[in-house]
Design a protein around this motif. Structure first.
Motif, mmCIF file in Angstrom:
data_model
loop_
_atom_site.group_PDB
_atom_site.id
_atom_site.type_symbol
_atom_site.label_atom_id
_atom_site.label_comp_id
_atom_site.label_asym_id
_atom_site.label_seq_id
_atom_site.Cartn_x
_atom_site.Cartn_y
_atom_site.Cartn_z
ATOM 1 N N ALA A 142 10.696 1.869 -4.121
ATOM 2 C CA ALA A 142 11.550 0.697 -4.512
ATOM 3 C C ALA A 142 11.961 0.055 -3.145
ATOM 4 C CB ALA A 142 12.770 1.241 -5.198
ATOM 5 N N PHE A 143 12.253 0.886 -2.118
ATOM 6 C CA PHE A 143 12.497 0.403 -0.693
ATOM 7 C C PHE A 143 11.253 -0.407 -0.311
ATOM 8 C CE2 PHE A 143 12.414 0.692 4.015
ATOM 9 C CZ PHE A 143 13.377 0.342 4.100
ATOM 10 N N CYS A 144 10.015 -0.173 -0.597
ATOM 11 C CA CYS A 144 8.861 -0.955 -0.104
ATOM 12 C C CYS A 144 8.835 -2.227 -0.944
ATOM 13 C CB CYS A 144 7.633 -0.095 -0.459
ATOM 14 S SG CYS A 144 7.193 1.265 0.527
ATOM 15 N N ASN A 145 9.391 -2.306 -2.347
ATOM 16 C CA ASN A 145 9.296 -3.429 -2.874
ATOM 17 C C ASN A 145 10.366 -4.313 -2.433
ATOM 18 O OD1 ASN A 145 7.170 -3.280 -4.750
ATOM 19 N ND2 ASN A 145 8.245 -1.586 -6.082
ATOM 20 N N ALA A 146 11.530 -3.806 -1.910
ATOM 21 C CA ALA A 146 12.359 -4.637 -1.615
ATOM 22 C C ALA A 146 12.097 -5.230 -0.028
ATOM 23 C CB ALA A 146 13.978 -3.824 -1.108
ATOM 24 N N LYS A 147 11.374 -4.386 0.849
ATOM 25 C CA LYS A 147 11.021 -4.925 1.958
ATOM 26 C C LYS A 147 9.938 -6.220 2.155
ATOM 27 C CE LYS A 147 11.503 -3.438 5.791
ATOM 28 N NZ LYS A 147 12.495 -4.030 6.825
ATOM 29 N N VAL A 148 9.036 -6.071 0.719
ATOM 30 C CA VAL A 148 8.182 -7.010 0.725
ATOM 31 C C VAL A 148 9.148 -8.247 0.084
ATOM 32 C CG1 VAL A 148 6.388 -7.913 -1.191
ATOM 33 C CG2 VAL A 148 6.122 -5.591 -0.071
ATOM 34 N N GLY A 149 10.130 -8.059 -0.786
ATOM 35 C CA GLY A 149 10.856 -9.260 -1.042
ATOM 36 C C GLY A 149 11.462 -9.773 0.037
ATOM 37 N N LEU A 154 0.916 -1.276 0.053
ATOM 38 C CA LEU A 154 0.086 -0.082 0.093
ATOM 39 C C LEU A 154 0.723 1.076 -0.013
ATOM 40 C CD1 LEU A 154 -2.720 -0.949 2.504
ATOM 41 C CD2 LEU A 154 -3.015 -0.930 -0.071
ATOM 42 N N LEU A 155 1.984 1.233 0.717
ATOM 43 C CA LEU A 155 2.756 2.442 0.760
ATOM 44 C C LEU A 155 3.288 2.603 -0.729
ATOM 45 C CD1 LEU A 155 4.319 2.262 4.389
ATOM 46 C CD2 LEU A 155 2.988 4.079 3.221
ATOM 47 N N GLU A 156 3.761 1.525 -1.237
ATOM 48 C CA GLU A 156 4.492 1.644 -2.671
ATOM 49 C C GLU A 156 3.676 2.557 -3.509
ATOM 50 O OE1 GLU A 156 5.622 -0.553 -6.642
ATOM 51 O OE2 GLU A 156 4.102 -1.417 -5.325
ATOM 52 N N ASP A 198 9.395 -17.389 -0.944
ATOM 53 C CA ASP A 198 8.615 -17.944 -2.074
ATOM 54 C C ASP A 198 9.295 -17.014 -3.221
ATOM 55 O OD1 ASP A 198 6.792 -18.707 -3.829
ATOM 56 O OD2 ASP A 198 5.130 -17.563 -3.033
ATOM 57 N N GLY A 199 10.249 -17.649 -3.877
ATOM 58 C CA GLY A 199 11.045 -16.878 -4.814
ATOM 59 C C GLY A 199 10.073 -16.467 -6.038
ATOM 60 N N GLU A 200 9.028 -17.027 -6.438
ATOM 61 C CA GLU A 200 8.257 -16.730 -7.515
ATOM 62 C C GLU A 200 7.431 -15.258 -7.251
ATOM 63 O OE1 GLU A 200 5.953 -20.017 -9.155
ATOM 64 O OE2 GLU A 200 7.621 -21.173 -9.369
ATOM 65 N N SER A 201 6.862 -15.357 -5.886
ATOM 66 C CA SER A 201 5.884 -14.271 -5.642
ATOM 67 C C SER A 201 6.792 -12.821 -5.377
ATOM 68 C CB SER A 201 5.426 -14.503 -4.432
ATOM 69 O OG SER A 201 6.140 -14.650 -3.454
ATOM 70 N N ILE A 202 8.311 -12.933 -5.293
ATOM 71 C CA ILE A 202 8.926 -11.906 -5.119
ATOM 72 C C ILE A 202 9.470 -11.375 -6.396
ATOM 73 C CG2 ILE A 202 9.429 -12.240 -2.747
ATOM 74 C CD1 ILE A 202 12.347 -12.941 -3.724
ATOM 75 N N GLU A 203 9.280 -12.046 -7.613
ATOM 76 C CA GLU A 203 10.113 -11.466 -8.820
ATOM 77 C C GLU A 203 9.313 -10.302 -9.390
ATOM 78 O OE1 GLU A 203 12.718 -11.730 -11.868
ATOM 79 O OE2 GLU A 203 12.489 -13.104 -10.060
ATOM 80 N N PRO A 204 7.823 -10.203 -9.199
ATOM 81 C CA PRO A 204 7.341 -8.891 -9.649
ATOM 82 C C PRO A 204 7.730 -7.722 -8.906
ATOM 83 C CG PRO A 204 5.750 -10.557 -9.400
ATOM 84 C CD PRO A 204 7.025 -11.278 -8.972
ATOM 85 N N PHE A 205 8.058 -7.867 -7.512
ATOM 86 C CA PHE A 205 8.508 -6.630 -6.820
ATOM 87 C C PHE A 205 9.719 -6.229 -6.791
ATOM 88 C CE2 PHE A 205 5.078 -9.035 -4.289
ATOM 89 C CZ PHE A 205 4.286 -7.730 -3.945
ATOM 90 N N SER A 206 10.732 -7.300 -7.363
ATOM 91 C CA SER A 206 12.155 -6.971 -7.789
ATOM 92 C C SER A 206 12.106 -6.398 -8.899
ATOM 93 C CB SER A 206 12.785 -8.584 -8.003
ATOM 94 O OG SER A 206 14.018 -8.236 -8.264
#
Length: 133
Positions: free
Chosen positions: A70-77, A47-49, A83-91
């Motif tokens: 970008a920091f928010c996406n890194a924190k989600v990662g 939500l913050l992203e 779960d490697g597949e779910s973090i790919e879009p955030f990365s």
């Protein structure tokens, strides 16, 4: 002559009054960063992203909203690191936002400051990926 002087004084006082009111209003970026300090779950960071991207749309020349998105996406990662597949879009989104923030930096000094905010291992990976494309 008196009317001209009074008109100039009125304009100057109006200018300073409105400037003082602008400083008194809470800054959207400051509010979002305050929320970022209190975020703990992946959903909070998602939500913050979105909030930081909305701020970036309003402040088109400011690099900080993209950096925080970008920091928010890194924190989600980091939260979802199992779960490697779910973090790919955030990365991917995080990398795009870092590149956007980097492109908005004005000076070499700002770029060095920005690079110092990113850990060396992450920065070398970004540099290596950028040079291969």
């Amino acid at each position: 002559m008196k009317k001209l002087v009074l008109a100039i004084l009125a304009l100057v006082s109006f200018y300073f009054t409105s400037a003082a009111q602008e400083q008194g209003k809470p800054n959207a970026l400051q509010n979002a960063v305050t929320k970022l300090d209190q975020a703990t779950k992946a959903k909070d960071f998602e939500l913050l992203e979105k909030e930081f991207l909305q701020i970036a749309a309003q402040q088109k020349k400011d690099w900080l909203p993209y950096y925080y998105a970008a920091f928010c996406n890194a924190k989600v990662g980091f939260i979802n690191q199992d779960d490697g597949e779910s973090i790919e879009p955030f990365s991917n989104r995080g990398e795009e936002q870092v590149q956007m923030a980097k492109s908005l930096l004005d000076t070499v000094k700002q770029k060095r400051s920005f690079q110092s905010c990113i850990p060396c291992s992450v920065w070398s990976t970004v540099q290596r990926c950028s040079s291969t494309q």
